[in-house]
Design a protein around this motif. Structure first.
Motif, PDB file in Angstrom:
ATOM      1  N   LEU A   1       4.927  43.878  70.474  1.00 55.72           N
ATOM      2  CA  LEU A   1       4.009  44.205  69.753  1.00 55.72           C
ATOM      3  C   LEU A   1       4.361  43.894  68.332  1.00 55.72           C
ATOM      4  N   ASP A   2       5.656  43.978  67.949  1.00 53.09           N
ATOM      5  CA  ASP A   2       6.377  43.708  66.571  1.00 53.09           C
ATOM      6  C   ASP A   2       6.132  42.160  66.171  1.00 53.09           C
ATOM      7  N   GLU A   3       6.345  41.233  67.403  1.00 50.26           N
ATOM      8  CA  GLU A   3       6.126  39.852  67.446  1.00 50.26           C
ATOM      9  C   GLU A   3       4.664  39.433  67.128  1.00 50.26           C
ATOM     10  N   LEU A   4       3.846  40.172  67.911  1.00 51.56           N
ATOM     11  CA  LEU A   4       2.307  39.870  67.548  1.00 51.56           C
ATOM     12  C   LEU A   4       1.780  40.308  66.770  1.00 51.56           C
ATOM     13  N   VAL A   5       2.139  41.360  65.817  1.00 51.69           N
ATOM     14  CA  VAL A   5       1.516  41.758  64.774  1.00 51.69           C
ATOM     15  C   VAL A   5       1.837  40.792  63.594  1.00 51.69           C
ATOM     16  N   THR A   6       3.236  40.372  63.680  1.00 51.60           N
ATOM     17  CA  THR A   6       3.543  39.287  62.672  1.00 51.60           C
ATOM     18  C   THR A   6       2.767  37.997  62.918  1.00 51.60           C
ATOM     19  N   PHE A   7       2.648  37.587  64.259  1.00 50.01           N
ATOM     20  CA  PHE A   7       1.754  36.533  64.330  1.00 50.01           C
ATOM     21  C   PHE A   7       0.366  36.374  63.883  1.00 50.01           C
ATOM     22  N   LEU A   8      -0.189  37.462  64.343  1.00 45.35           N
ATOM     23  CA  LEU A   8      -1.613  37.462  63.838  1.00 45.35           C
ATOM     24  C   LEU A   8      -1.777  37.571  62.449  1.00 45.35           C
ATOM     25  N   ALA A   9      -0.930  38.403  61.778  1.00 47.45           N
ATOM     26  CA  ALA A   9      -1.121  38.277  60.314  1.00 47.45           C
ATOM     27  C   ALA A   9      -0.906  36.976  59.614  1.00 47.45           C
ATOM     28  N   GLN A  10      -0.090  36.087  60.351  1.00 45.43           N
ATOM     29  CA  GLN A  10       0.166  34.565  59.635  1.00 45.43           C
ATOM     30  C   GLN A  10      -1.223  34.038  59.814  1.00 45.43           C
ATOM     31  N   VAL A  11      -1.777  33.920  61.103  1.00 46.05           N
ATOM     32  CA  VAL A  11      -3.112  33.269  61.352  1.00 46.05           C
ATOM     33  C   VAL A  11      -4.433  33.682  61.146  1.00 46.05           C
ATOM     34  N   ALA A  12      -4.204  35.066  60.407  1.00 48.70           N
ATOM     35  CA  ALA A  12      -5.621  35.727  60.506  1.00 48.70           C
ATOM     36  C   ALA A  12      -6.605  34.968  59.622  1.00 48.70           C
ATOM     37  N   HIS A  13      -6.114  34.069  58.380  1.00 46.55           N
ATOM     38  CA  HIS A  13      -7.157  33.198  57.658  1.00 46.55           C
ATOM     39  C   HIS A  13      -7.828  32.080  58.429  1.00 46.55           C
ATOM     40  N   CYS A  14      -7.042  31.773  59.578  1.00 50.27           N
ATOM     41  CA  CYS A  14      -7.825  30.692  60.399  1.00 50.27           C
ATOM     42  C   CYS A  14      -8.930  31.223  61.206  1.00 50.27           C
ATOM     43  N   TYR A  15      -8.892  32.460  61.757  1.00 47.07           N
ATOM     44  CA  TYR A  15      -9.915  33.146  62.799  1.00 47.07           C
ATOM     45  C   TYR A  15     -10.282  34.207  61.980  1.00 47.07           C
ATOM     46  N   PRO A  16     -11.268  34.317  60.972  1.00 53.83           N
ATOM     47  CA  PRO A  16     -11.379  35.496  60.364  1.00 53.83           C
ATOM     48  C   PRO A  16     -12.508  36.386  61.272  1.00 53.83           C
ATOM     49  N   ASP A  17     -13.421  35.770  61.860  1.00 58.56           N
ATOM     50  CA  ASP A  17     -14.305  36.261  62.757  1.00 58.56           C
ATOM     51  C   ASP A  17     -13.744  37.055  63.682  1.00 58.56           C
ATOM     52  N   ASP A  18     -12.818  36.595  64.633  1.00 59.57           N
ATOM     53  CA  ASP A  18     -12.195  37.170  65.608  1.00 59.57           C
ATOM     54  C   ASP A  18     -11.274  38.249  65.314  1.00 59.57           C
ATOM     55  N   LEU A  19     -10.706  38.215  64.190  1.00 61.11           N
ATOM     56  CA  LEU A  19      -9.629  39.253  63.583  1.00 61.11           C
ATOM     57  C   LEU A  19     -10.282  40.036  62.715  1.00 61.11           C
ATOM     58  N   LYS A  20     -11.595  40.567  62.711  1.00 60.24           N
ATOM     59  CA  LYS A  20     -12.367  41.238  61.559  1.00 60.24           C
ATOM     60  C   LYS A  20     -12.069  42.518  61.651  1.00 60.24           C
ATOM     61  N   THR A  21     -11.856  42.996  62.825  1.00 59.46           N
ATOM     62  CA  THR A  21     -11.200  44.349  62.952  1.00 59.46           C
ATOM     63  C   THR A  21      -9.630  44.598  62.822  1.00 59.46           C
ATOM     64  N   TYR A  22      -8.872  43.514  62.750  1.00 60.01           N
ATOM     65  CA  TYR A  22      -7.727  43.850  62.893  1.00 60.01           C
ATOM     66  C   TYR A  22      -6.902  44.461  61.647  1.00 60.01           C
ATOM     67  N   PRO A  23      -7.292  44.182  60.360  1.00 57.49           N
ATOM     68  CA  PRO A  23      -6.785  44.917  59.332  1.00 57.49           C
ATOM     69  C   PRO A  23      -6.872  46.570  59.483  1.00 57.49           C
ATOM     70  N   GLN A  24      -8.043  46.752  59.758  1.00 57.36           N
ATOM     71  CA  GLN A  24      -8.391  48.132  59.884  1.00 57.36           C
ATOM     72  C   GLN A  24      -7.628  48.852  61.056  1.00 57.36           C
ATOM     73  N   GLU A  25      -7.267  48.109  62.011  1.00 59.36           N
ATOM     74  CA  GLU A  25      -6.404  48.787  63.289  1.00 59.36           C
ATOM     75  C   GLU A  25      -4.972  48.994  62.645  1.00 59.36           C
ATOM     76  N   ILE A  26      -4.424  48.210  61.926  1.00 61.54           N
ATOM     77  CA  ILE A  26      -3.066  48.511  61.506  1.00 61.54           C
ATOM     78  C   ILE A  26      -3.211  49.555  60.371  1.00 61.54           C
ATOM     79  N   VAL A  27      -4.164  49.681  59.594  1.00 58.33           N
ATOM     80  CA  VAL A  27      -4.331  50.750  58.615  1.00 58.33           C
ATOM     81  C   VAL A  27      -4.578  52.159  59.573  1.00 58.33           C
TER      82      VAL A  27
END
Length: 731
Positions: free
Chosen positions: A55-81
């Motif tokens: 999970l540590d590796e995946l969270v870092t990976f998704l944070a790096q590429v979040a600007h490339c897929y903003p629609d797919d990762l729309k709920t990702y920031p709120q999940e971490i919060v």
């Protein structure tokens, strides 16, 4: 398209790099990793206290590429919060740090609002992880600074300031301390340098957490820019550029002179850069407090009520004294409280003396400061104390009286000025500085011989009485802009009366005055002739018969002459005073007219400054007694009292052995060592046997040295005898 030998699902850094280059081509791999993240996150929520490497590796990976897929990762920031809000205390330290770094990356990509993130980070300051708290503090300061980089974002600033204000009242001491540190750092970086920030920090001074109150008070105390500059300032003993270059050009070339020239060049460049830089002004935060009177009263009550450590009390007294001095506050209980600690054996007594001087100002009633001044004199300026204690006491008296001169009376000042003849130089110089201070502010309290000669500047401004404030109606010195300034005082004459050495007599008068003086001198000469004429026989007989008949008449005649002389000097002094008052009034009229008629340029102000500086060193004509209204009352320079002004002792200290050794070692830095200098071009080459001997121990060479020593005749005899005996035995 099916990729054979696809290793991208297992190599997240490579996939991250490829997605940033071409996001559409690798969307399938991204969605695969996203599904993997969701399943791993569900497993993690079952045991949030355990560290999950995948999970540590995946969270870092998704944070790096979040600007490339903003629609797919729309709920990702709120999940971490949500994870951090729910499990912020029980999370593993590494996992918590990973989540925070991911949110910071999303914030840098503008995928997260600053208010939501910063409020979350302030809640995370409660966690028992010092590294995380320092990391979050650095990010908060940087983020707020970037938000206000182009222009002040008032909306965001207001929300964050209100949140920090609530954090100061938080029962968690670490969170409250961190919020104060963040606000102080933002103020020092000129990001939040408004009134609201200062007053929010001011509330931290009353916090029940000692660390928070100490940090807030340290903010208001700050640092004195003059003390900083004094550490970096160049020494006055250093030779100037021109002298060193000339000496290096003419004298013999030595390494010492080359180093000196190099050092002076560096100092010259440094000074030139310092002059070219824009001036920096340290505007104290104490000026921005809404109600300084109430703030000072609350702080003083806190000192009396709380049983804090001595260092905390000392810091609080410093803040209170600065508030009183800067804002001219009335806190009459402060002086009797600090009066109890004015003893030479008291710890940090010089700082307490500094606080007394800082809390003195013109509006303090003199009867409130008089007991403090008497206690200071009785405990410090006495013969039973050492010279250093007496000097410090005199310096403290000088600083107090410079701000409130009415607290001093004539009898006490006369006793203190007697120390100018003390045997110790430190006490003598401290007394001289006290006399010099009263020469400027209130010379009438001094004895006549201690007053010195008044300058032209002293007769232009009249002093204010207690509580009196006078506004300037014109710019002082503006009369110099109208051609030639009015000559206020004539050249003094060296002629003085032989009977009174203290008074100077002016010999330049008008024609009418010359006639009057001639008549008076003629009358004096006739009196002298009458007194010194030969005594006739009848008078002599009368003197022998009755001595009392002549003596009273003679005594009466002498007194009459002294009275005439006094009247004559008084008349001249009165005429001169009236004339100077007329010229002073004329100067004021000219300055007032010029101040109203024209606008001053920088060149005009430079002329005025030169004229005022000249008045400071131009003496008033002697023989004129000044009135109290002719004394200029000068305020001390600077708003605060320097501790060095009180601790300033004119004495050359004896250096102990450690100080001497330290000075010697400091002088040896960068100097070539004495002894043999190896001048080989290649330091790794072989050495001779003679050089190797120098590194050997003495015992290794002792037997060889004996063979080289010349033997005595007796030693030769014994050697020959032993040789002969040995040969005989062999036969």
């Amino acid at each position: 398209m099916v990729r054979h030998n696809n290793q991208l699902p297992d190599n997240l850094p490579q996939l991250q790099n490829l997605i940033k280059r071409d996001s559409e081509s690798y969307k399938e791999e991204f969605l695969q990793q996203h599904e993997h993240y969701r399943s791993t996150l569900e497993v993690f929520r079952l045991e949030p206290t355990q560290f999950n490497k995948k999970l540590d590796e995946l969270v870092t990976f998704l944070a790096q590429v979040a600007h490339c897929y903003p629609d797919d990762l729309k709920t990702y920031p709120q999940e971490i919060v949500d994870i951090l809000k729910t499990h912020n205390v029980i999370l593993d330290n590494e996992m918590r740090m990973t989540f925070c770094k991911a949110l910071i990356q999303l914030r840098n990509k503008s995928l997260l609002e600053p208010t939501a993130l910063l409020s979350l980070f302030f809640e995370l300051l409660k966690c028992q992880n010092k590294i995380l708290r320092q990391f979050l503090q650095t990010h908060i300061v940087t983020d707020v600074k970037n938000i206000n980089a182009k222009h002040k974002n008032s909306k965001v600033n207001t929300v964050l300031q209100n949140f920090m204000f609530s954090m100061l009242k938080d029962p968690n001491a670490k969170a409250a301390k961190m919020s104060v540190d963040i606000m102080i750092e933002l103020y020092n970086k000129n990001v939040w340098n408004d009134v609201k920030t200062v007053n929010v920090i001011a509330t931290g001074c009353f916090s029940k957490v000692t660390k928070v109150s100490v940090a807030s008070m340290k903010f208001f105390l700050g640092t004195d820019p003059e003390e900083k500059d004094s550490d970096d300032s160049d020494s006055d003993d250093e030779p100037n550029m021109r002298e060193v270059m000339l000496a290096n050009k003419v004298n013999k070339k030595t390494k010492k002179r080359e180093k000196q020239l190099k050092k002076v060049k560096q100092l010259y460049v440094k000074t030139k850069k310092k002059k070219s830089n824009a001036p920096q002004y340290n505007f104290s935060a104490l000026h921005l407090i809404h109600d300084p009177q109430e703030f000072a009263e609350k702080l003083f009550k806190q000192i009396e009520k709380n049983n804090d450590r001595f260092e905390v009390k000392l810091m609080t007294l410093d803040v209170v004294s600065r508030l009183i001095g800067l804002h001219n506050l009335f806190l009459l209980n402060f002086y009797p409280y600090i009066q109890r600690f004015l003893q030479p054996h008291q710890r940090e007594v010089t700082k307490l003396l500094q606080f007394v001087a800082q809390a003195s100002h013109e509006l303090v009633p003199p009867d409130v400061l008089e007991p403090v001044l008497k206690t200071l004199v009785n405990n410090f300026v006495t013969e039973r104390n050492s010279a250093d204690v007496i000097a410090i006491g005199l310096n403290a008296v000088r600083e107090v009286c410079a701000r409130c001169p009415l607290a001093m009376n004539e009898d006490l000042l006369e006793d203190l000025t007697r120390y100018k003849q003390y045997k110790e130089r430190s006490v003598m110089m401290a007394a001289q500085s006290l006399i010099g201070a009263f020469r400027r502010i209130m010379p009438d309290l001094l004895r006549k011989k201690d007053r010195g000669r008044p300058t032209e500047a002293n007769v232009m401004i009249k002093p204010s009485k207690y509580g009196e404030i006078r506004a300037s109606e014109f710019i002082p010195g503006a009369e110099v802009l109208r051609g030639k300034p009015v000559e206020m005082f004539e050249e003094t004459s060296d002629t003085s009366d032989s009977d009174d050495d203290d008074e100077w007599v002016d010999v330049s008068h008008s024609s009418g005055e010359e006639e009057n003086s001639d008549d008076e001198s003629a009358a004096d000469e006739s009196e002298d002739e009458t007194l010194t004429s030969p005594i006739d026989k009848q008078t002599l007989t009368h003197f022998v018969d009755d001595k009392t008949a002549v003596s009273p008449n003679r005594k009466k005649t002498v007194l009459t002459k002294q009275q005439k002389k006094a009247q004559k000097l008084e008349k001249k002094s009165k005429q001169k005073t009236e004339r100077n008052e007329e010229l002073t009034a004329e100067r004021k009229i000219q300055a007032s007219v010029i101040s109203r008629e024209r606008l001053f340029t920088d060149k005009d102000f430079r002329k005025i400054d030169v004229a005022l500086a000249k008045q400071e060193v131009t003496y008033v004509k002697r023989g004129i007694k000044r009135t109290h209204d002719q004394v200029q009352t000068e305020k001390p320079s600077g708003e605060l009292v320097k501790l060095s002004d009180i601790e300033n002792i004119y004495k050359k200290r004896k250096h102990d052995k450690d100080a001497r050794q330290k000075s010697v070692k400091k002088g040896q830095e960068g100097r070539d060592q004495f002894g043999f200098k190896d001048r080989r071009q290649n330091p790794l080459c072989s050495r001779t046997n003679r050089e190797k001997k120098k590194g050997k121990a003495f015992l290794m060479l002792k037997h060889k040295l004996k063979s080289k020593v010349k033997r005595s005749f007796r030693e030769k005899q014994l050697a020959l005898k032993n040789h002969l005996i040995k040969q005989k035995k062999m036969k």
